[in-house]
Scaffold this motif. Structure first.
Motif, mmCIF file in Angstrom:
data_model
loop_
_atom_site.group_PDB
_atom_site.id
_atom_site.type_symbol
_atom_site.label_atom_id
_atom_site.label_comp_id
_atom_site.label_asym_id
_atom_site.label_seq_id
_atom_site.Cartn_x
_atom_site.Cartn_y
_atom_site.Cartn_z
ATOM 1 N N PRO A 31 -7.417 7.892 0.797
ATOM 2 C CA PRO A 31 -6.496 6.765 0.990
ATOM 3 C C PRO A 31 -5.344 7.129 1.928
ATOM 4 C CG PRO A 31 -6.964 7.115 -1.338
ATOM 5 C CD PRO A 31 -7.532 8.285 -0.611
ATOM 6 N N ALA A 32 -4.868 6.117 2.659
ATOM 7 C CA ALA A 32 -3.720 6.330 3.540
ATOM 8 C C ALA A 32 -2.492 6.698 2.710
ATOM 9 C CB ALA A 32 -3.448 5.062 4.328
ATOM 10 N N GLU A 33 -1.607 7.473 3.349
ATOM 11 C CA GLU A 33 -0.376 7.822 2.636
ATOM 12 C C GLU A 33 0.509 6.594 2.536
ATOM 13 O OE1 GLU A 33 1.369 11.133 4.589
ATOM 14 O OE2 GLU A 33 -0.382 12.412 4.225
ATOM 15 N N GLU A 34 1.416 6.611 1.588
ATOM 16 C CA GLU A 34 2.314 5.475 1.377
ATOM 17 C C GLU A 34 2.959 5.018 2.676
ATOM 18 O OE1 GLU A 34 3.318 3.198 -0.925
ATOM 19 O OE2 GLU A 34 1.429 3.923 -1.760
ATOM 20 N N GLY A 35 3.049 3.731 2.870
ATOM 21 C CA GLY A 35 3.651 3.196 4.086
ATOM 22 C C GLY A 35 5.168 3.315 4.054
ATOM 23 N N ARG A 36 5.758 3.206 5.249
ATOM 24 C CA ARG A 36 7.221 3.282 5.287
ATOM 25 C C ARG A 36 7.788 1.894 4.965
ATOM 26 N NH1 ARG A 36 7.970 3.447 11.885
ATOM 27 N NH2 ARG A 36 6.640 1.677 12.192
ATOM 28 N N PRO A 37 8.856 1.809 4.188
ATOM 29 C CA PRO A 37 9.433 0.502 3.855
ATOM 30 C C PRO A 37 9.956 -0.181 5.114
ATOM 31 C CG PRO A 37 10.311 2.240 2.444
ATOM 32 C CD PRO A 37 9.559 2.912 3.540
ATOM 33 N N ASP A 38 9.804 -1.487 5.172
ATOM 34 C CA ASP A 38 10.215 -2.286 6.315
ATOM 35 C C ASP A 38 11.222 -3.306 5.786
ATOM 36 O OD1 ASP A 38 10.426 -4.366 8.121
ATOM 37 O OD2 ASP A 38 8.275 -4.500 8.537
ATOM 38 N N SER A 39 12.530 -3.050 6.058
ATOM 39 C CA SER A 39 13.551 -3.890 5.435
ATOM 40 C C SER A 39 13.474 -5.332 5.923
ATOM 41 C CB SER A 39 14.948 -3.309 5.699
ATOM 42 O OG SER A 39 15.166 -3.224 7.100
ATOM 43 N N LEU A 40 13.090 -5.534 7.189
ATOM 44 C CA LEU A 40 13.009 -6.903 7.723
ATOM 45 C C LEU A 40 12.022 -7.735 6.906
ATOM 46 C CD1 LEU A 40 13.642 -9.002 9.964
ATOM 47 C CD2 LEU A 40 11.717 -8.038 11.242
#
Lengths: 128, 456
Positions: free
Chosen positions: B173-182
């Motif tokens: 599985p892909a690693e956790e995504g980066r949070p996107d505040s927008l």
């Protein structure tokens, strides 16, 4: 400019074979298809003149697309009557023409070739 | 069943498998008996790397084609491998041998697997002159080992199955995504990896009129990373009531320009490819075949034909979005309906559903100056209302978002949605497939990719 697909090249060869002995002009349409004009096609005594050119577009979507409509040079009926349904005067490829609008119902792209349809159109016109 | 991991699109070699072929492959190799198979695949350039396009599945019969191995537990029989690789050579297709391992979200080749590749694949590659390789799968993961004709060896970055939920299988599985505040509020539903998925996608909108302008607005605001905008028309006064974010000053401007301005306003980071051409033009098709998804919002039969061809030959899923308002010359209104049709590779197509007419297609392929005269019965403008367009566009984009982040309940739900606002009915319509179709079957152009040339 896009080159015609193998299906179109094959269709043009079949038209040449169908109308063997007639000059056949083939011009790219700029979108991968071609315009075809068969010269000196016999359409019978019902028309003046009795021989004309037969033109049509084999589009880049051939053989999925029908060959429609067909065009012939301006004709008058020998009996002085009007042309029937599916025939109208237009300009095609910058020249005066009669447009013949005969669609192929239940068309099968594997069977209904440009050559066979051109011959059917010639015969249909001659029978009018 | 556990939900599959959401894997954003990966860079590198990918393998796309049409849903029906995937179902047969997974039933065969993931069933109770471990069995093997070979995929024959076309090749195409993709948005993030070369794409292998599975076109045909050859199942290995247990006992005859899949037999006790000399080195490992089981192996494909030499005669089976020979016949398959010769077919790959003769048809100019990649040869991918597939088998399954136990497990769920992680998968990789065993040492025995890799040793057998090293023993066999150099000569298979030499025989076929094509890409050869292996695929190993679990329910939720896939890994691939590719041997290229020039001697290079590549790992498969992802295996894509464009089914009801568009599956992207990796070796882990892909690693956790980066949070996107927008996009925080929508990422609470889609997940950070879902949001990252949207950001990496390349999506085309064909037709930028009443429906297409809404699609562009929604896709850009959702955060889709790259949009390919295709339309050769300019804005007319009668378009303005339906063209999102347009004004009188836009009359005479290209619809691609207006859509691009709107997309940038919605998302300054979006990458845009503007093509002010009809879809059948080679420059349009070259962009279309390198997309992850296509929205078809143009009315003509030519647009339907060429998008349908792209779906089937290049395995790019599409959604056809349209609104039909039947109106008699006397002004009587018939059954209005909106249609949101999912067009998936190898699962029926617009030709099979008789949604393309060969004669109207012929007329539509004439140059603009001849098109009107070529119609025996002159066309009249159809009614068009923004609220109906919104209904269809919203349905289409919602289905797309749920598909790419894996939120649909049923992976095998491939139905189209027909909405009849006058009676407030909403029906599902299953795709039809003609077994002899020359587009969506393995005897036709399915998965041929660039071997089948572009235009087709």
């Amino acid at each position: 400019m896009t080159s015609p697909t193998p299906a179109i090249a094959e269709a043009v060869e079949a038209v040449r074979a169908q109308f063997a002995g007639h000059p056949v002009e083939v011009v790219p349409d700029g979108s991968g298809g071609v315009y075809v004009v068969v010269e000196q096609v016999e359409i019978g005594a019902a028309y003046v003149p009795s021989m004309t050119w037969l033109g049509f577009q084999i589009s880049a979507a051939y053989p999925d697309a029908d060959i429609y409509p067909h065009y012939v040079g301006p004709l008058t009926r020998t009996d002085g009557g009007a042309h029937g349904q599916a025939i109208q005067s237009v300009t095609w490829q910058d020249k005066p023409a009669l447009q013949i609008s005969r669609r192929s119902n239940r068309r099968d792209p594997n069977i209904d070739s440009a050559a066979l349809k051109a011959e059917r159109i010639r015969k249909w016109l001659a029978d009018q | 069943m556990a939900r599959r991991p959401v894997n954003p699109p990966a860079t590198g070699w990918s393998l796309t498998i049409p849903p029906k072929i995937w179902d047969r492959l997974s039933d065969h190799v993931l069933g109770s008996a471990a069995r093997g198979a070979v995929l024959l695949a076309g090749l195409a350039d993709g948005p993030r790397g070369p794409r292998l396009l599975a076109r045909e599945l050859i199942l290995a019969d247990e006992g005859r084609d899949y037999i006790p191995g000399e080195f490992g537990h089981r192996a494909l029989a030499p005669t089976f491998v020979r016949d398959a690789v010769i077919r790959a050579r003769d048809e100019g297709l990649a040869y991918i041998a597939a088998h399954a391992h136990l497990g769920l979200d992680h998968v990789g080749f065993s040492e025995i697997d890799l040793a057998s590749h090293e023993r066999g694949y150099p000569s298979l590659s030499q025989i076929s002159g094509q890409v050869v390789g292996a695929l190993v799968i679990t329910d939720h993961a896939a890994a691939g080992d590719l041997w290229l004709p020039d001697g290079r060896r590549e790992e498969l970055a992802e295996t894509i199955i464009p089914t009801g939920n568009l599956l992207r299988l990796r070796s882990q599985p892909a690693e956790e995504g980066r949070p996107d505040s927008l996009h925080d509020r929508q990422a609470r539903l889609l997940g950070d990896l879902g949001q990252e998925t949207l950001r990496r996608l390349r999506v085309a909108v064909v037709g930028l009129g009443g429906v297409g302008s809404i699609l562009v607005e929604e896709l850009a605001r959702l955060g889709v990373g790259e949009l390919v905008l295709i339309d050769d028309e300019t804005v007319e006064e009668t378009n303005l009531p339906r063209l999102v974010a347009s004004g009188r000053e836009d009359i005479g401007r290209l619809k691609t320009e207006v859509a691009a301005r709107n997309a940038r306003r919605a998302n300054p980071d979006v990458r845009l490819i503007e093509i002010a051409r009809r879809v059948e033009r080679p420059e349009s098709l070259e962009e279309l075949v390198r997309c992850d998804w296509i929205f078809l919002a143009a009315d003509g039969d030519a647009a339907r034909h060429w998008v349908n061809g792209t779906v089937q030959q290049y395995l790019v899923p599409a959604t056809q979005v349209g609104v039909k308002v039947p109106l008699t010359p006397q002004g009587d209104v018939g059954q209005i309906h909106t249609a949101t049709r999912l067009v998936l590779p190898g699962s029926g197509c617009l030709w099979c559903s008789r949604l393309i007419d060969p004669t109207r297609l012929a007329v539509d392929m004439h140059p603009a100056g001849e098109r009107d005269a070529a119609q025996y019965v002159p066309g009249v403008p159809a009614p068009s209302v923004i609220t109906l367009n919104t209904l269809a566009a919203g349905e289409a984009v919602n289905h797309f978002v749920f598909a790419v982040v894996g939120l649909h309940d049923e992976e095998n739900d491939h139905a189209s949605v027909i909405h009849r606002p006058r009676t407030r009915q909403r029906d599902l319509q299953e795709p039809r497939q003609d077994p002899t179709c020359r587009w969506c079957t393995s005897t036709g152009r399915l998965g041929l990719g660039r071997k089948g040339s572009t235009p087709f």
